[in-house]
Design a protein around this motif. Sequence first.
Motif, PDB file in Angstrom:
ATOM      1  N   VAL A   6      22.003  26.424  53.601  1.00  0.00           N
ATOM      2  CA  VAL A   6      21.605  25.756  52.361  1.00  0.00           C
ATOM      3  C   VAL A   6      20.425  26.523  51.772  1.00  0.00           C
ATOM      4  O   VAL A   6      19.733  27.262  52.465  1.00  0.00           O
ATOM      5  CB  VAL A   6      21.232  24.266  52.572  1.00  0.00           C
ATOM      6  N   ARG A   7      20.225  26.331  50.516  1.00  0.00           N
ATOM      7  CA  ARG A   7      19.140  26.995  49.807  1.00  0.00           C
ATOM      8  C   ARG A   7      18.240  25.912  49.238  1.00  0.00           C
ATOM      9  O   ARG A   7      18.702  25.006  48.557  1.00  0.00           O
ATOM     10  CB  ARG A   7      19.732  27.845  48.690  1.00  0.00           C
ATOM     11  N   ILE A   8      16.953  26.003  49.522  1.00  0.00           N
ATOM     12  CA  ILE A   8      15.958  25.102  48.952  1.00  0.00           C
ATOM     13  C   ILE A   8      15.341  25.817  47.751  1.00  0.00           C
ATOM     14  O   ILE A   8      14.891  26.962  47.868  1.00  0.00           O
ATOM     15  CB  ILE A   8      14.843  24.763  49.964  1.00  0.00           C
ATOM     16  N   MET A   9      15.328  25.150  46.618  1.00  0.00           N
ATOM     17  CA  MET A   9      14.717  25.712  45.417  1.00  0.00           C
ATOM     18  C   MET A   9      13.540  24.825  45.011  1.00  0.00           C
ATOM     19  O   MET A   9      13.678  23.602  44.935  1.00  0.00           O
ATOM     20  CB  MET A   9      15.733  25.784  44.279  1.00  0.00           C
ATOM     21  N   ILE A  10      12.402  25.455  44.781  1.00  0.00           N
ATOM     22  CA  ILE A  10      11.190  24.753  44.370  1.00  0.00           C
ATOM     23  C   ILE A  10      10.860  25.183  42.946  1.00  0.00           C
ATOM     24  O   ILE A  10      10.739  26.374  42.660  1.00  0.00           O
ATOM     25  CB  ILE A  10      10.000  25.083  45.302  1.00  0.00           C
ATOM     26  N   TYR A  45      10.837  29.200  43.230  1.00  0.00           N
ATOM     27  CA  TYR A  45      10.895  29.869  44.524  1.00  0.00           C
ATOM     28  C   TYR A  45      12.083  29.335  45.317  1.00  0.00           C
ATOM     29  O   TYR A  45      12.430  28.156  45.201  1.00  0.00           O
ATOM     30  CB  TYR A  45       9.595  29.629  45.298  1.00  0.00           C
ATOM     31  N   THR A  46      12.696  30.194  46.128  1.00  0.00           N
ATOM     32  CA  THR A  46      13.842  29.788  46.930  1.00  0.00           C
ATOM     33  C   THR A  46      13.660  30.237  48.379  1.00  0.00           C
ATOM     34  O   THR A  46      12.937  31.187  48.669  1.00  0.00           O
ATOM     35  CB  THR A  46      15.155  30.406  46.408  1.00  0.00           C
ATOM     36  N   LYS A  47      14.364  29.516  49.266  1.00  0.00           N
ATOM     37  CA  LYS A  47      14.365  29.871  50.686  1.00  0.00           C
ATOM     38  C   LYS A  47      15.723  29.523  51.258  1.00  0.00           C
ATOM     39  O   LYS A  47      16.279  28.453  50.990  1.00  0.00           O
ATOM     40  CB  LYS A  47      13.277  29.115  51.440  1.00  0.00           C
ATOM     41  N   LEU A  48      16.250  30.438  52.065  1.00  0.00           N
ATOM     42  CA  LEU A  48      17.519  30.227  52.747  1.00  0.00           C
ATOM     43  C   LEU A  48      17.246  29.497  54.063  1.00  0.00           C
ATOM     44  O   LEU A  48      16.408  29.930  54.852  1.00  0.00           O
ATOM     45  CB  LEU A  48      18.206  31.565  53.005  1.00  0.00           C
ATOM     46  N   ILE A  49      17.968  28.390  54.299  1.00  0.00           N
ATOM     47  CA  ILE A  49      17.780  27.558  55.483  1.00  0.00           C
ATOM     48  C   ILE A  49      19.094  27.516  56.252  1.00  0.00           C
ATOM     49  O   ILE A  49      20.170  27.518  55.661  1.00  0.00           O
ATOM     50  CB  ILE A  49      17.376  26.116  55.080  1.00  0.00           C
ATOM     51  N   ALA A  55      16.396  21.888  56.620  1.00  0.00           N
ATOM     52  CA  ALA A  55      16.080  21.636  55.205  1.00  0.00           C
ATOM     53  C   ALA A  55      15.232  20.374  55.068  1.00  0.00           C
ATOM     54  O   ALA A  55      14.285  20.338  54.280  1.00  0.00           O
ATOM     55  CB  ALA A  55      17.352  21.520  54.390  1.00  0.00           C
ATOM     56  N   ALA A  56      15.560  19.347  55.849  1.00  0.00           N
ATOM     57  CA  ALA A  56      14.785  18.107  55.798  1.00  0.00           C
ATOM     58  C   ALA A  56      13.356  18.329  56.281  1.00  0.00           C
ATOM     59  O   ALA A  56      12.402  17.786  55.694  1.00  0.00           O
ATOM     60  CB  ALA A  56      15.470  17.028  56.629  1.00  0.00           C
ATOM     61  N   SER A  57      13.184  19.132  57.324  1.00  0.00           N
ATOM     62  CA  SER A  57      11.826  19.372  57.827  1.00  0.00           C
ATOM     63  C   SER A  57      11.019  20.232  56.849  1.00  0.00           C
ATOM     64  O   SER A  57       9.829  19.995  56.644  1.00  0.00           O
ATOM     65  CB  SER A  57      11.864  20.018  59.209  1.00  0.00           C
ATOM     66  N   ILE A  58      11.656  21.197  56.212  1.00  0.00           N
ATOM     67  CA  ILE A  58      10.971  22.014  55.202  1.00  0.00           C
ATOM     68  C   ILE A  58      10.574  21.150  54.006  1.00  0.00           C
ATOM     69  O   ILE A  58       9.477  21.276  53.471  1.00  0.00           O
ATOM     70  CB  ILE A  58      11.869  23.183  54.743  1.00  0.00           C
ATOM     71  N   LYS A  59      11.467  20.252  53.608  1.00  0.00           N
ATOM     72  CA  LYS A  59      11.177  19.375  52.472  1.00  0.00           C
ATOM     73  C   LYS A  59       9.975  18.481  52.765  1.00  0.00           C
ATOM     74  O   LYS A  59       9.112  18.297  51.918  1.00  0.00           O
ATOM     75  CB  LYS A  59      12.399  18.538  52.132  1.00  0.00           C
ATOM     76  N   LEU A  75      15.075  21.174  44.934  1.00  0.00           N
ATOM     77  CA  LEU A  75      16.521  21.063  44.802  1.00  0.00           C
ATOM     78  C   LEU A  75      17.158  21.744  45.999  1.00  0.00           C
ATOM     79  O   LEU A  75      16.777  22.863  46.358  1.00  0.00           O
ATOM     80  CB  LEU A  75      16.986  21.735  43.504  1.00  0.00           C
ATOM     81  N   LYS A  76      18.132  21.089  46.606  1.00  0.00           N
ATOM     82  CA  LYS A  76      18.842  21.648  47.751  1.00  0.00           C
ATOM     83  C   LYS A  76      20.285  21.895  47.335  1.00  0.00           C
ATOM     84  O   LYS A  76      20.963  20.992  46.857  1.00  0.00           O
ATOM     85  CB  LYS A  76      18.783  20.659  48.925  1.00  0.00           C
TER      86      LYS A  76
END
Length: 110
Positions: A6-10, A45-49, A55-59, A75-76
């Motif tokens: 998944v990708r997290i976008m901030i 900014y984005t990060k690959l998880i 993803a939940a812990s990063i959020k 946004l995930k």
Amino acid sequence: MSYRFVRIMIFFDLPTLSLADGKNYRKFHKFLIKNGFIMTQYSVYTKLILNESQAASIKSLIVKNVPPKGLVQCLKVTEKQFADIEYLVGKKKSNFVDNDSRWVEIEDEF
């Protein structure tokens, strides 16, 4: 455990008018870089998880580090959805003619 990337976008819009606001902006920016986020655009900014649990812990880590003022959005999306992104780039407009079709007309004053 299955690996579903998944990708997290901030997305963030933070004030920088006062010294304290500027400090909070820099602190949040450094937090994102330190935690492996890469800049896609200014304030995006984005990060690959590896999976949903990471993803939940990063959020939750992001929520703990949100500055007191401004707007931060998270946004995930799946990596498959992120891979479908289209980059649209406009053409640069210029008043200069860059070929040999230029003609200079000079009027005689005689």
